[in-house]
Design an enzyme around this catalytic site. Structure first.
Site, short mmCIF file in Angstrom:
data_model
loop_
_atom_site.label_atom_id
_atom_site.label_comp_id
_atom_site.label_asym_id
_atom_site.label_seq_id
_atom_site.Cartn_x
_atom_site.Cartn_y
_atom_site.Cartn_z
N ASP A 74 4.39 7.31 -9.05
CA ASP A 74 3.53 6.55 -8.14
C ASP A 74 2.42 5.95 -8.98
O ASP A 74 1.74 6.69 -9.71
CB ASP A 74 2.93 7.48 -7.07
N ASP A 83 8.96 5.97 4.66
CA ASP A 83 7.79 6.89 4.68
C ASP A 83 7.65 7.48 6.07
O ASP A 83 6.83 7.00 6.87
CB ASP A 83 6.52 6.13 4.29
O1 1PR Z 1 5.00 -0.71 1.47
O2 1PR Z 1 6.67 -2.06 0.19
O3 1PR Z 1 4.24 -2.02 -0.49
O4 1PR Z 1 5.73 -0.02 -0.81
C1 1PR Z 1 4.78 0.95 -1.07
C2 1PR Z 1 5.52 2.07 -1.77
O5 1PR Z 1 4.57 3.04 -2.22
C3 1PR Z 1 6.49 2.78 -0.86
O6 1PR Z 1 7.65 3.11 -1.60
C4 1PR Z 1 5.76 4.07 -0.46
O7 1PR Z 1 6.68 5.15 -0.31
C5 1PR Z 1 4.88 4.30 -1.66
N1 1PR Z 1 3.59 4.89 -1.32
C6 1PR Z 1 2.59 4.29 -0.66
N2 1PR Z 1 1.54 5.15 -0.58
C7 1PR Z 1 1.91 6.28 -1.20
C8 1PR Z 1 1.05 7.49 -1.36
O8 1PR Z 1 1.51 8.50 -1.90
N3 1PR Z 1 -0.21 7.37 -0.91
N4 1PR Z 1 3.99 7.02 -2.35
C9 1PR Z 1 3.21 6.13 -1.67
C10 1PR Z 1 4.97 7.64 -1.70
C11 1PR Z 1 6.73 9.02 -2.35
C12 1PR Z 1 7.28 9.43 -3.65
C13 1PR Z 1 6.81 10.82 -3.98
C14 1PR Z 1 7.84 11.76 -3.43
C15 1PR Z 1 8.02 12.95 -4.31
N5 1PR Z 1 5.38 8.66 -2.57
O9 1PR Z 1 6.89 8.54 -4.59
O10 1PR Z 1 6.72 10.90 -5.31
O11 1PR Z 1 7.39 12.07 -2.14
O12 1PR Z 1 6.80 13.61 -4.45
P1 1PR Z 1 6.79 15.17 -4.88
O13 1PR Z 1 8.03 15.45 -5.68
O14 1PR Z 1 5.55 15.31 -5.67
O15 1PR Z 1 6.78 15.94 -3.57
P2 1PR Z 1 5.38 -1.29 0.15
#
Ligand code: 1PR
Length: 530
Positions: A231, A386
């Site tokens: 991320d 999400d």
């Molecule tokens: O909406 O098309 O601009 O895409 C935004 C992207 O950023 C999406 O893929 C969304 O899932 C991701 N995103 C947005 N905000 C966050 C955040 O964390 N605040 N990350 C985020 C989502 C999901 C994985 C994460 C897994 C595994 N994170 O990247 O790493 O859940 O985590 P873990 O193994 O530590 O439990 P757009």
């Protein structure tokens, strides 16, 4: 000097990077004569069969290609380029292929497996060739929905076969003309070695003695993929860093968590054996990626040394910048593909597209999913979901698709549905994960990245109920994401569900578990790995 046939509709940067990594210079085909005069020609075909043939036609490349093959001049085709050597494809009815090899290209059946095939499968070598010098049977990276059928008429061309529901042609060769269905430039060190054998190809009279048995009868098996996810966002000092949410909250003591530099971490995961690497630009929905040069720069630098598939997500949708210039989602995705991405992932915009599709009840061709899938192929379009749980007392309490959960809600509710969110979980929408993934698959998406806000960063294991719920609703590959804490969680998700891949972030960034350790435990449990 190696010549690259870049017909302008695919990600060929990774081929360019692989050739350079092997110490060769590369130039592009500019005119049809370059196809005839090239000392060695590489023809990477990415995306849609019809688009490839149309671009070859438009550029006047078909005749010189046929002449080069007839003259037995060194040519290496990759992926759709192998398919283009055949007579035609179900992907583009009525569009003629080059017709060099008898036979048709057909679509995989979804009866017993997800389509597209995305991942690491093996090859069964059917005839000896120097191109396999030093190859020791490692798995190679495939990403395709269509395959070349084996017939009596084309047996003389078959270099290797692979199994995915049925046996198909994964490599062809005759004289100096070779083509592979897999991507050698994305198949790690084993793939680079095969590419290197073409680049420094010796004549076939001194055939390499292969140290692996030919025509082994055992059907090949695709591996379960382990994906490292980064991320990425700018921290308060403006640096692009790898961060990590805890249920999507990336701040610790007020500051954005900083787990390292994106290019360095991606390089480490490649060396550790990650099967794919995903970058998510998590403030993409705010920042404007065309001006987001740092993210494009991260991709360019990463793809120079990482030779496994790279997925990039965040901010992929149409934009109008401060100067009033509009960019389509395809423009944004193309900027990422040109910078080295193999797949793009769409989050928020996929929710809007699914809502619009469900409202219209028909495809308009205007959604980001349709536009990008048409040009780059379904296999290049990932939907990042999400979701978060919404508990209800019973299915009758909501119109959404519910499950009976083994983890009752705060008020003892026995049912829940998974609400889709946009803007990184900041806004809930009135659409559930089943409605989203089915609409997106219909619009042309090729894979689902199934995150889970409730599980994200908790190290309590994947949400198996959610994964089973989604896995049973679509026939495209699903990547389980969120919650991995120990290697056993990967065993659990691969033994209790049919997902093709599992993704983790936190445990890898904090070096609590290594990718190699996860794969070692998987192998001990008899789970197919690369
Ligand atoms: O909406 O098309 O601009 O895409 C935004 C992207 O950023 C999406 O893929 C969304 O899932 C991701 N995103 C947005 N905000 C966050 C955040 O964390 N605040 N990350 C985020 C989502 C999901 C994985 C994460 C897994 C595994 N994170 O990247 O790493 O859940 O985590 P873990 O193994 O530590 O439990 P757009």
């Amino acid at each position: 000097m190696i010549t690259l046939l870049d017909y302008g509709a695919g990600n060929v940067r990774s081929v360019r990077n692989a050739i350079r990594k092997l110490g060769f210079e590369v130039r592009d085909v500019v005119s049809p004569d370059d196809i005839l005069n090239a000392e060695k020609l590489i023809f990477p075909g990415v995306g849609n069969f019809g688009v490839v043939m149309e671009r070859l036609q438009q550029n006047g490349f078909i005749e010189p290609l046929l002449q080069r093959i007839q003259d037995n001049r060194p040519l290496l085709g990759i992926c759709v380029a192998l398919q283009a050597l055949f007579e035609g494809s179900e992907e583009a009815p009525g569009v003629a292929g080059l017709g060099i090899i008898p036979g048709q290209i057909k679509r995989f059946s979804t009866r017993h497996q997800s389509v597209p095939q995305i991942g690491w499968n093996s090859i069964k070598i059917q005839k000896n060739s120097n191109i396999f010098s030093g190859y020791d049977g490692e798995k190679l990276y495939f990403v395709h929905s269509f395959y070349a059928t084996i017939t009596d008429e084309n047996k003389g061309w078959i270099l290797s076969t692979t199994d995915y529901g049925n046996e198909y042609i994964s490599g062809v060769a005759k004289g100096n003309v070779t083509a592979f269905q897999f991507h050698p430039e994305k198949s790690g060190k084993a793939g680079l070695n095969i590419l290197n054998n073409f680049l420094k190809k010796r004549s076939e009279d001194e055939l390499t003695v292969l140290n692996i048995s030919l025509q082994n009868e055992k059907p090949t098996r695709i591996a379960k993929r382990i994906i490292a996810c980064l991320d990425v966002r700018t921290n308060d000092e403006g640096d692009l860093v790898v961060t990590k949410g805890d249920q999507y909250d990336v701040r610790e003591k007020g500051a954005v968590r900083n787990l390292g530099m994106p290019v360095d971490l991606a390089g480490r995961y490649y060396e550790e054996g990650a099967d794919e690497i995903t970058f998510l630009n998590i403030t993409g929905f705010r920042d404007f990626p065309m001006q987001d040069q740092p993210m494009l720069e991260v991709l360019k630098r990463t793809s120079e040394n990482v030779f496994v598939p790279l997925t990039i997500g965040g901010g992929i949708r149409e934009f109008t910048d401060s100067n009033g210039i509009s960019y389509s989602a395809l423009d944004v995705a193309s900027a990422y593909f040109r910078s080295g991405a193999d797949k793009i992932s769409i989050g928020s915009d996929a929710v809007y597209a699914a809502e619009q599709f469900r409202q219209d009840g028909r495809k308009t061709g205007k959604s980001s999913i349709e536009q990008i899938s048409l040009v780059y192929g379904a296999q290049a379009v990932v939907i990042s979901v999400d979701p978060r749980r919404v508990y209800v007392n019973g299915p009758e309490d909501t119109k959404r698709n519910t499950i009976r959960t083994g983890y009752p809600g705060p008020k003892g509710e026995d049912y829940c549905w998974y609400q889709c969110t946009v803007k990184g979980g900041r806004e809930g929408r009135d659409i559930d994960v089943i409605e989203l993934v089915q609409a997106c698959a219909e619009l042309g998406a090729g894979e689902i990245l199934l995150n889970c806000i409730d599980k994200d960063g908790t190290k309590s294991g994947f949400d198996i109920e959610l994964i089973k719920h989604v896995r049973s609703a679509v026939s495209i590959p699903v990547i389980a994401s969120s919650g991995a804490g120990v290697s056993a969680h990967f065993i659990e998700v691969f033994t209790e569900t049919d997902v093709e891949a599992a993704l983790a972030a936190g445990i890898f960034h904090r070096k609590e578990v290594s990718i190699a350790e996860v794969k070692d435990v998987m192998q001990k449990q008899g789970i197919e790995t690369r």
